[in-house]
Scaffold this motif. Structure first.
Motif, PDB file in Angstrom:
ATOM      1  N   TRP A  35       0.855  -1.376   0.031  1.00  0.00           N
ATOM      2  CA  TRP A  35       0.188   0.034  -0.033  1.00  0.00           C
ATOM      3  C   TRP A  35       1.019   1.221   0.063  1.00  0.00           C
ATOM      4  N   SER A  48       2.648   0.283   3.592  1.00  0.00           N
ATOM      5  CA  SER A  48       2.478  -1.130   4.205  1.00  0.00           C
ATOM      6  C   SER A  48       2.667  -2.171   3.145  1.00  0.00           C
ATOM      7  N   TYR A  59       5.523  -1.931   8.034  1.00  0.00           N
ATOM      8  CA  TYR A  59       4.832  -0.812   8.058  1.00  0.00           C
ATOM      9  C   TYR A  59       5.939   0.531   7.998  1.00  0.00           C
ATOM     10  N   ILE A  69      -2.247  -4.270   8.136  1.00  0.00           N
ATOM     11  CA  ILE A  69      -2.460  -4.858   6.910  1.00  0.00           C
ATOM     12  C   ILE A  69      -2.841  -6.455   7.113  1.00  0.00           C
ATOM     13  N   LEU A  79      -6.479  -2.752   4.320  1.00  0.00           N
ATOM     14  CA  LEU A  79      -5.628  -1.946   5.221  1.00  0.00           C
ATOM     15  C   LEU A  79      -6.591  -1.282   6.139  1.00  0.00           C
ATOM     16  N   CYS A  94      -2.788   0.372  -3.981  1.00  0.00           N
ATOM     17  CA  CYS A  94      -2.297  -0.932  -3.761  1.00  0.00           C
ATOM     18  C   CYS A  94      -1.174  -1.224  -5.034  1.00  0.00           C
TER      19      CYS A  94
END
Length: 125
Positions: A35, A48, A59, A69, A79, A94
């Motif tokens: 992410w 993440s 993270y 996540i 998330l 993402c």
């Protein structure tokens, strides 16, 4: 291969949101998911990462302890974002990587192969 994000919204500071990243054309056993987010006027940054096959997640320092996540059997990565602050306002993306990324490199955009279109998260203070 397609990634579709959803769940972005306008929320007050201190609130929560759960973003979803639905993957199609591949399975999470073969790809890791990251992410990222991009705030207005700023560069995109890693938030993440999860490798379901290896069982590893990472993270950024800015979200550690607030974001979680996870993935499920429906080929979707989530998330969970708690205690959201105005600084979390951004478009969230993402991305899928066809390789395991180590802790030193999971947030490198160039290592990801596919990207979603993004979902807007706005936190009002």
């Amino acid at each position: 291969v397609q990634l579709v994000e959803s769940g972005g919204a306008l929320v007050q500071a201190g609130g929560s949101l759960r973003l979803s990243c639905a993957a199609s054309g591949f399975t999470l056993d073969d790809y890791a998911i990251g992410w990222f987010r991009q705030a207005p006027g700023k560069e995109r940054e890693g938030v993440s990462y999860i490798s379901s096959s290896v069982g590893v997640s990472h993270y950024s320092d800015s979200v550690k302890g607030r974001f979680t996540i996870s993935s499920d059997a429906k080929n979707t990565v989530y998330l969970q974002m708690n205690n959201l602050q105005a600084v979390d306002t951004a478009v969230y993306y993402c991305a899928a990587a066809a390789r395991y990324l180590k802790s030193a490199s999971w947030d490198k955009e160039e290592l990801y192969d596919y990207w979603g279109q993004g979902t807007q998260v706005t936190v009002s203070s």
